[in-house]
Design an enzyme around this catalytic site. Structure first.
Site, PDB file in Angstrom:
ATOM      1  N   ASN A 158     -10.222   2.844  18.169  1.00 32.27           N
ATOM      2  CA  ASN A 158      -9.877   3.131  18.944  1.00 32.27           C
ATOM      3  C   ASN A 158      -9.709   4.454  20.071  1.00 32.27           C
ATOM      4  O   ASN A 158      -9.971   4.907  20.633  1.00 32.27           O
ATOM      5  CB  ASN A 158      -8.534   3.605  19.190  1.00 32.27           C
ATOM      6  CG  ASN A 158      -8.244   2.081  18.321  1.00 32.27           C
ATOM      7  OD1 ASN A 158      -7.798   0.509  18.771  1.00 32.27           O
ATOM      8  ND2 ASN A 158      -7.607   2.054  17.065  1.00 32.27           N
ATOM      9  N   HIS A 199     -16.564   3.476   8.271  1.00 31.25           N
ATOM     10  CA  HIS A 199     -14.868   3.638   8.414  1.00 31.25           C
ATOM     11  C   HIS A 199     -14.187   5.089   9.717  1.00 31.25           C
ATOM     12  O   HIS A 199     -14.683   5.397   8.594  1.00 31.25           O
ATOM     13  CB  HIS A 199     -14.575   2.447   6.850  1.00 31.25           C
ATOM     14  CG  HIS A 199     -12.338   2.750   6.628  1.00 31.25           C
ATOM     15  ND1 HIS A 199     -11.938   2.121   6.720  1.00 31.25           N
ATOM     16  CD2 HIS A 199     -12.171   3.723   7.286  1.00 31.25           C
ATOM     17  CE1 HIS A 199     -11.063   1.156   6.628  1.00 31.25           C
ATOM     18  NE2 HIS A 199     -10.789   3.114   6.446  1.00 31.25           N
ATOM     19  N   LEU A 200     -13.522   4.214  10.030  1.00 31.44           N
ATOM     20  CA  LEU A 200     -13.222   6.034  10.812  1.00 31.44           C
ATOM     21  C   LEU A 200     -11.755   5.816  10.466  1.00 31.44           C
ATOM     22  O   LEU A 200     -11.489   5.699  11.964  1.00 31.44           O
ATOM     23  CB  LEU A 200     -14.265   6.614  12.087  1.00 31.44           C
ATOM     24  CG  LEU A 200     -15.385   6.097  11.842  1.00 31.44           C
ATOM     25  CD1 LEU A 200     -16.383   6.985  13.155  1.00 31.44           C
ATOM     26  CD2 LEU A 200     -15.816   7.138  11.147  1.00 31.44           C
ATOM     27  N   GLY A 201     -11.800   6.785  10.060  1.00 30.31           N
ATOM     28  CA  GLY A 201      -9.352   7.191  10.099  1.00 30.31           C
ATOM     29  C   GLY A 201      -9.485   8.740   9.507  1.00 30.31           C
ATOM     30  O   GLY A 201     -10.425   9.021   9.135  1.00 30.31           O
ATOM     31  N   ILE A 256      -9.897   5.483  14.149  1.00 30.60           N
ATOM     32  CA  ILE A 256     -10.587   5.999  14.894  1.00 30.60           C
ATOM     33  C   ILE A 256     -12.105   5.472  15.329  1.00 30.60           C
ATOM     34  O   ILE A 256     -12.029   4.941  16.669  1.00 30.60           O
ATOM     35  CB  ILE A 256     -11.312   7.406  14.391  1.00 30.60           C
ATOM     36  CG1 ILE A 256     -10.271   8.663  13.666  1.00 30.60           C
ATOM     37  CG2 ILE A 256     -12.066   8.237  15.325  1.00 30.60           C
ATOM     38  CD1 ILE A 256     -10.328   9.395  12.988  1.00 30.60           C
ATOM     39  N   GLY A 304      -8.666   9.080   6.837  1.00 30.63           N
ATOM     40  CA  GLY A 304     -10.025   9.091   5.648  1.00 30.63           C
ATOM     41  C   GLY A 304     -11.491   8.198   5.943  1.00 30.63           C
ATOM     42  O   GLY A 304     -10.925   6.985   7.043  1.00 30.63           O
ATOM     43  N   ARG A 331      -2.914  -2.702  -3.022  1.00 33.89           N
ATOM     44  CA  ARG A 331      -4.642  -2.026  -3.106  1.00 33.89           C
ATOM     45  C   ARG A 331      -3.994  -0.736  -4.010  1.00 33.89           C
ATOM     46  O   ARG A 331      -3.622   0.675  -4.761  1.00 33.89           O
ATOM     47  CB  ARG A 331      -4.196  -1.284  -1.786  1.00 33.89           C
ATOM     48  CG  ARG A 331      -5.365   0.060  -1.801  1.00 33.89           C
ATOM     49  CD  ARG A 331      -5.355   0.964  -0.224  1.00 33.89           C
ATOM     50  NE  ARG A 331      -6.587   1.811   0.105  1.00 33.89           N
ATOM     51  CZ  ARG A 331      -6.336   3.585   0.132  1.00 33.89           C
ATOM     52  NH1 ARG A 331      -5.364   3.473   1.187  1.00 33.89           N
ATOM     53  NH2 ARG A 331      -6.993   3.331   0.606  1.00 33.89           N
ATOM     54  N   GLU A 333      -6.950  -4.766   6.276  1.00 34.44           N
ATOM     55  CA  GLU A 333      -7.310  -4.771   4.557  1.00 34.44           C
ATOM     56  C   GLU A 333      -6.516  -5.411   4.199  1.00 34.44           C
ATOM     57  O   GLU A 333      -6.526  -5.772   2.495  1.00 34.44           O
ATOM     58  CB  GLU A 333      -7.063  -2.879   4.001  1.00 34.44           C
ATOM     59  CG  GLU A 333      -8.749  -2.497   4.924  1.00 34.44           C
ATOM     60  CD  GLU A 333      -8.417  -0.691   4.269  1.00 34.44           C
ATOM     61  OE1 GLU A 333      -8.883  -0.289   3.521  1.00 34.44           O
ATOM     62  OE2 GLU A 333      -7.428  -0.646   5.630  1.00 34.44           O
ATOM     63  N   ASP A 347      -5.665  15.233  13.621  1.00 36.84           N
ATOM     64  CA  ASP A 347      -5.369  13.419  13.861  1.00 36.84           C
ATOM     65  C   ASP A 347      -6.584  14.338  14.831  1.00 36.84           C
ATOM     66  O   ASP A 347      -6.652  14.876  15.927  1.00 36.84           O
ATOM     67  CB  ASP A 347      -3.967  13.835  14.533  1.00 36.84           C
ATOM     68  CG  ASP A 347      -3.873  12.187  15.164  1.00 36.84           C
ATOM     69  OD1 ASP A 347      -4.366  11.589  15.418  1.00 36.84           O
ATOM     70  OD2 ASP A 347      -2.955  11.550  15.116  1.00 36.84           O
ATOM     71  N   HIS A 389     -13.062   2.936   0.207  1.00 37.58           N
ATOM     72  CA  HIS A 389     -12.721   1.538   1.698  1.00 37.58           C
ATOM     73  C   HIS A 389     -13.483   0.403   1.281  1.00 37.58           C
ATOM     74  O   HIS A 389     -13.701  -0.833   2.504  1.00 37.58           O
ATOM     75  CB  HIS A 389     -13.326   2.359   2.643  1.00 37.58           C
ATOM     76  CG  HIS A 389     -12.447   3.987   2.912  1.00 37.58           C
ATOM     77  ND1 HIS A 389     -13.310   4.442   3.658  1.00 37.58           N
ATOM     78  CD2 HIS A 389     -10.940   3.883   2.867  1.00 37.58           C
ATOM     79  CE1 HIS A 389     -12.625   6.072   3.871  1.00 37.58           C
ATOM     80  NE2 HIS A 389     -11.225   4.681   3.578  1.00 37.58           N
ATOM     81  N   ASN A 446       0.750  -1.278   0.037  1.00 40.98           N
ATOM     82  CA  ASN A 446       0.191  -0.044   0.060  1.00 40.98           C
ATOM     83  C   ASN A 446       0.876   1.232   0.081  1.00 40.98           C
ATOM     84  O   ASN A 446       1.107   1.811   0.936  1.00 40.98           O
ATOM     85  CB  ASN A 446      -0.847   0.142   1.405  1.00 40.98           C
ATOM     86  CG  ASN A 446      -1.932   1.280   1.300  1.00 40.98           C
ATOM     87  OD1 ASN A 446      -2.310   2.157   0.452  1.00 40.98           O
ATOM     88  ND2 ASN A 446      -2.643   1.043   2.135  1.00 40.98           N
ATOM     89  N   LYS A 494       3.818   1.173   2.430  1.00 41.29           N
ATOM     90  CA  LYS A 494       3.317   0.396   3.676  1.00 41.29           C
ATOM     91  C   LYS A 494       3.235  -1.216   3.564  1.00 41.29           C
ATOM     92  O   LYS A 494       3.098  -1.835   2.362  1.00 41.29           O
ATOM     93  CB  LYS A 494       1.910   0.353   4.174  1.00 41.29           C
ATOM     94  CG  LYS A 494       2.091   1.741   4.836  1.00 41.29           C
ATOM     95  CD  LYS A 494       0.451   2.213   6.071  1.00 41.29           C
ATOM     96  CE  LYS A 494       0.771   3.397   6.509  1.00 41.29           C
ATOM     97  NZ  LYS A 494      -0.876   4.228   6.659  1.00 41.29           N
ATOM     98  N   ARG A 501     -10.331  16.418   4.578  1.00 41.82           N
ATOM     99  CA  ARG A 501     -11.064  16.444   3.143  1.00 41.82           C
ATOM    100  C   ARG A 501     -12.383  16.877   3.613  1.00 41.82           C
ATOM    101  O   ARG A 501     -13.200  16.517   5.463  1.00 41.82           O
ATOM    102  CB  ARG A 501     -11.032  14.930   2.700  1.00 41.82           C
ATOM    103  CG  ARG A 501     -10.334  15.328   1.594  1.00 41.82           C
ATOM    104  CD  ARG A 501     -10.156  13.986   1.207  1.00 41.82           C
ATOM    105  NE  ARG A 501      -9.261  12.715   2.240  1.00 41.82           N
ATOM    106  CZ  ARG A 501      -9.735  11.627   1.852  1.00 41.82           C
ATOM    107  NH1 ARG A 501      -9.816  10.973   0.786  1.00 41.82           N
ATOM    108  NH2 ARG A 501      -8.163  10.523   2.566  1.00 41.82           N
TER     109      ARG A 501
END
Length: 402
Positions: A332, A208-210, A329, A212, A93, A379, A283, A181, A9, A16, A241
């Site tokens: 955690n 899906h909370l990150g 997110i 993005g 990806r 993923e 963040d 995602h 990725n 990564k 964004r």
């Protein structure tokens, strides 16, 4: 020594990666997880084994690893030393597959050229996703490479869900709602029957909370609707964004503020979202620890919009039986989950404060009419699975013609 699959990725200044061994019965065992970060500035390779034990932590000068192909060279050297040989396949990806690529695809120069067309639709991701593919094609043309698309999981939406209210010719050209995602949502869909069978075939909204962020309405393991659209700008507010925004705002920026197309693109992808609202950080961890009222505004807005889209997606499903949080997110940040569920309590969702605080699998109370869960996403494993399937198909004997 088992054959291995490498999952990549790639970002603008990092790669990564994860390495999976193909075990007996075609199972996948994670061997390595790591990244080369700071490419061109402070390049560093860090990797850990399956137990979390650090196996390498190496830093180079910028003159040694100044570009992506240098980083790939270093990764190849490391894999040869650690594993003894190179992987038999590489899974990538790729964020945008457009209307044509609706499943994992073997990569060649023709496919790569086609995917290049979607760079304007995902300028933060697509160029970086394609760069290592091109390098491997040049250096190891016979190595099997597979593209796994973040849009593919959503490509079976109804036409009503896919369309914008614009003339038909644009839809035929590919201007439609794609959703993103998808690899994360596909993995969650595969996990729900195992970890929460009570909602396995029912109406589930996944958040899906990150950095993005998006949401997906699922039923029977399939995507029905998504918060994201033509590009990864739509839907929920994200780290940098804006999420859903009136197109008139873009016209205002160009007509009244004199911003060029490139200016607006940079602004929407880099200066908005939680960063723009708070003026502090993109963040969530920084914002949660801040006492600045602007940080609270950004987080309140984030939770409000998640709940708002949760209601929209529940409508697409005709109701809701389960709410799932995932990604950095979502997995955690108990405070974010608490704020979202508080706004969605009208659907009969009630948290267990103890379970939520501990990031447990089921975080809803016994009295909750709708189950609420925290399911970690993976993923990379999803990409490895698809790559293994493609590898097996390539090894199958061809049917003899009469």
């Amino acid at each position: 020594m088992s054959d291995t699959i490498l999952v990549i990725n790639a970002g603008s200044s990092s790669i990564k990666f994860q390495l999976f061994a193909i075990a007996p019965e075609k199972q996948l065992d994670r061997r390595l997880r790591g990244q080369i970060e700071g490419i061109g500035t402070r390049p560093r390779l860090v990797a850990s084994d399956a137990t979390g034990q650090r196996v390498i932590d190496k830093v180079w000068g910028t003159d040694e690893v100044g570009e992506l192909h240098h980083a790939l060279d270093r990764l190849v050297v490391f894999l040869r030393e650690y594993v003894g040989r190179l992987p038999v396949a590489v899974g990538h990806r790729v964020v945008h597959g457009g209307p044509e690529f609706i499943e994992p695809t073997l990569l060649n120069s023709r496919v790569l050229d086609h995917l290049q067309r979607f760079v304007p639709l995902a300028p933060l991701h697509q160029p970086n996703n394609l760069a290592p593919i091109r390098i491997v094609l040049e250096r190891q043309p016979h190595l099997l490479q597979v593209a796994c698309f973040d849009t593919a999981f959503h490509r079976h939406h109804s036409e009503i869900a896919d369309r914008y209210a614009i003339p038909d010719r644009f839809y035929r050209e590919g201007v439609r709602r794609y959703g993103f995602h998808g690899l994360s949502y596909e993995y969650i869909a595969s996990r729900i029957p195992q970890v929460a069978p009570e909602i396995g075939d029912h109406r589930v909204v996944v958040a899906h909370l990150g950095s993005g962020a998006s949401m997906c309405a699922q039923q029977g393991g399939k995507s029905i609707e998504s918060s994201m659209g033509f590009t990864a700008l739509d839907g929920l507010p994200m780290g940098t964004r804006p999420g859903q925004i009136d197109a008139g705002v873009v016209l205002y920026l160009m007509n009244e503020k004199g911003m060029s197309v490139k200016d607006v693109e940079h602004f929407l992808y880099n200066d908005c979202g939680l960063k723009g609202l708070s003026g502090i950080s993109n963040d969530v961890r920084d914002l949660l620890s801040s006492v600045d009222p602007r940080a609270k505004l950004a987080l309140d807005y984030f939770a409000y919009r998640i709940a708002l889209f949760g209601g929209m997606l529940a409508t697409a499903l005709g109701g809701i039986d389960g709410l799932v949080f995932t990604a950095g997110i979502g997995e955690n940040a108990p405070a974010i989950r608490r704020a979202v569920v508080a706004r969605m309590s009208c659907f009969g969702i009630e948290l267990s404060e103890t379970a939520n605080g501990k990031n447990q699998l089921r975080i809803s109370s016994d009295a909750s009419r709708v189950g609420c869960y925290v399911v970690p996403t993976d993923e990379e494993l999803m990409i490895a699975r698809h790559t293994l399937q493609m590898l097996q198909m390539q090894k199958m004997p061809k049917e003899k013609r009469a």
